[in-house]
Design a protein around this motif. Structure first.
Motif, PDB file in Angstrom:
ATOM      1  N   ASP A 110       0.745  -1.020  -0.095  1.00 42.67           N
ATOM      2  CA  ASP A 110       0.160  -0.716  -0.064  1.00 42.67           C
ATOM      3  C   ASP A 110       0.962   0.969  -0.056  1.00 42.67           C
ATOM      4  OD1 ASP A 110      -1.786  -2.164   0.209  1.00 42.67           O
ATOM      5  OD2 ASP A 110      -2.556  -1.580   1.976  1.00 42.67           O
ATOM      6  N   GLU A 111       2.007   1.459   0.911  1.00 39.05           N
ATOM      7  CA  GLU A 111       3.077   2.238   0.935  1.00 39.05           C
ATOM      8  C   GLU A 111       3.616   2.921  -0.412  1.00 39.05           C
ATOM      9  OE1 GLU A 111       1.811   0.871   4.536  1.00 39.05           O
ATOM     10  OE2 GLU A 111       2.517  -0.054   3.167  1.00 39.05           O
ATOM     11  N   GLU A 114       0.798   4.282  -2.591  1.00 37.87           N
ATOM     12  CA  GLU A 114       1.639   6.227  -2.112  1.00 37.87           C
ATOM     13  C   GLU A 114       2.579   5.987  -2.760  1.00 37.87           C
ATOM     14  OE1 GLU A 114       1.654   9.348  -0.445  1.00 37.87           O
ATOM     15  OE2 GLU A 114       3.032   7.795   0.378  1.00 37.87           O
ATOM     16  N   ILE A 143      -6.850   1.780  -3.368  1.00 41.22           N
ATOM     17  CA  ILE A 143      -5.513   2.621  -3.002  1.00 41.22           C
ATOM     18  C   ILE A 143      -5.214   2.580  -4.421  1.00 41.22           C
ATOM     19  CG2 ILE A 143      -5.328   0.748  -0.654  1.00 41.22           C
ATOM     20  CD1 ILE A 143      -3.478  -0.440  -2.994  1.00 41.22           C
TER      21      ILE A 143
END
Length: 362
Positions: A110-111, A114, A143
């Motif tokens: 997820d990071e 991002e 996301i």
């Protein structure tokens, strides 16, 4: 240099651009500049990002076996990913494909998404499908992931599972395709095609099956690299590639040689694709294990410009340099460059150990 086709965009391409303009206007603006960039001899590379080589499968043909390192080296973290994406954004590049290994087992996935920036890039994710269920597919949408590229290599569950060396892989991949489609992700099925498979009834049945599910098929021609190093018997011929073009008229299937968006780029290495390894090396494509430079040492723009000056990548090539049968083309790229200068070396091999002055566009 690349050849412009006058046919313009297909109806599907027009619709796709319209959806993108609504969903991700900043990315759509980059696409509007692609024609001018090609005319100027610049790259519009998709960044195939091999961010982490860990994997839950041991596939028969795995192309990254020689790219994994035994010693500790600098690799990507969130900050380094953001810096790479910043550079790509400044260059006008528009697409990332997150790959590995198996991306969906990366703890900081997820990071990672991002840091790349879903508002400024079209983001796809490769996967073997093992962890791609309904919940995961919806999470990817949430996301900012736009597309999944799911590997499936046979209509037969037993054959696929044996090829991927993981029992139940076929069932999970088919489940993942359905989950991805249901979640509204753009969904692509990737399949490996060898000389023996390309003209088989199984392969044509496979295309029908996947198209009826609602997904197109991307064909990856067998390459003599990684676990298949020197496996020349799996490689397709030029006649096989011509046959694939016939199949493109009947099914939603394509290869990296298929013209798209009004352009026939031929081999897309560097022009439309680069691969960035876990350790920062930039390769012309996932299967050409030559480093054009390392992003931890110099800028992405410098590295890509160097790649475009190498004639094999900057000029038009109407074949896949790494896939065309070496027995039919003994003087081709694999025999002249890969066999004597890349095989049995620490990978990827630096560009200046592979290419000479005569290999650069004057």
């Amino acid at each position: 240099m690349p050849i412009r086709l006058e046919r313009g965009l297909t109806q599907a391409e027009v619709k796709g651009r319209a959806r993108l303009a609504e969903k991700k206007p900043a990315v759509a603006e980059k696409y509007e500049l692609f024609d001018a960039r090609v005319e100027e001899g610049k790259s519009n590379a998709i960044i195939q990002f091999q961010v982490d080589y860990r994997c839950n499968f041991r596939c028969e043909h795995c192309c990254i076996t020689g790219l994994r390192r035994s010693r500790q080296e600098e690799s990507f973290d969130v900050g380094k990913v953001r810096d790479l994406a910043d550079q790509a954004d400044e260059m006008g590049l528009a697409e990332f494909v997150i790959t590995g290994g198996e991306p969906l087992i990366i703890p900081w996935y997820d990071e990672l998404v991002e840091a790349i920036g879903p508002d400024r890039f079209y983001i796809a994710s490769d996967t073997n499908g093992w962890y791609l269920d309904e919940k995961m597919a919806k999470h990817l949408v949430d996301i900012g992931v736009d597309k999944t590229q799911i590997s499936l290599d046979s209509l037969s569950a037993d054959e696929h599972d044996a090829f991927r060396r993981h029992k139940g892989a076929h069932e999970r991949a088919v489940r993942g395709i359905r989950a991805s489609l249901d979640a509204g992700l753009s969904t692509l099925v990737q399949t490996v095609v060898t000389r023996d498979r390309i003209r088989s009834s199984e392969f044509e049945g496979f295309l029908k099956f996947i198209n009826e599910m609602g997904a197109p098929v991307f064909v990856t021609y067998a390459k003599p690299v990684g676990a298949w190093e020197r496996n020349y018997g799996a490689m397709v011929s030029r006649a096989d590639m011509d046959y694939m073009r016939e199949l493109e008229e009947k099914y939603r299937v394509f290869t990296h040689l298929t013209p798209a968006y009004g352009w026939d780029l031929g081999c897309i290495a560097v022009k439309r694709m680069i691969s960035v390894t876990q350790y920062g090396d930039v390769m012309p494509c996932p299967y050409t294990h030559i480093s054009l430079g390392n992003v931890f040492d110099e800028s992405l723009e410098e590295i890509v410009e160097r790649g475009m000056k190498i004639r094999h990548f900057g000029e038009h090539r109407d074949t896949c340099l790494m896939a065309e049968d070496v027995m039919a083309r003994p003087g081709g790229f694999v025999k002249e460059y890969i066999e004597p200068r890349v095989y049995d070396k620490v990978l990827p091999v630096p560009w200046n150990q592979v290419f000479m002055d005569e290999d650069f566009i004057k």
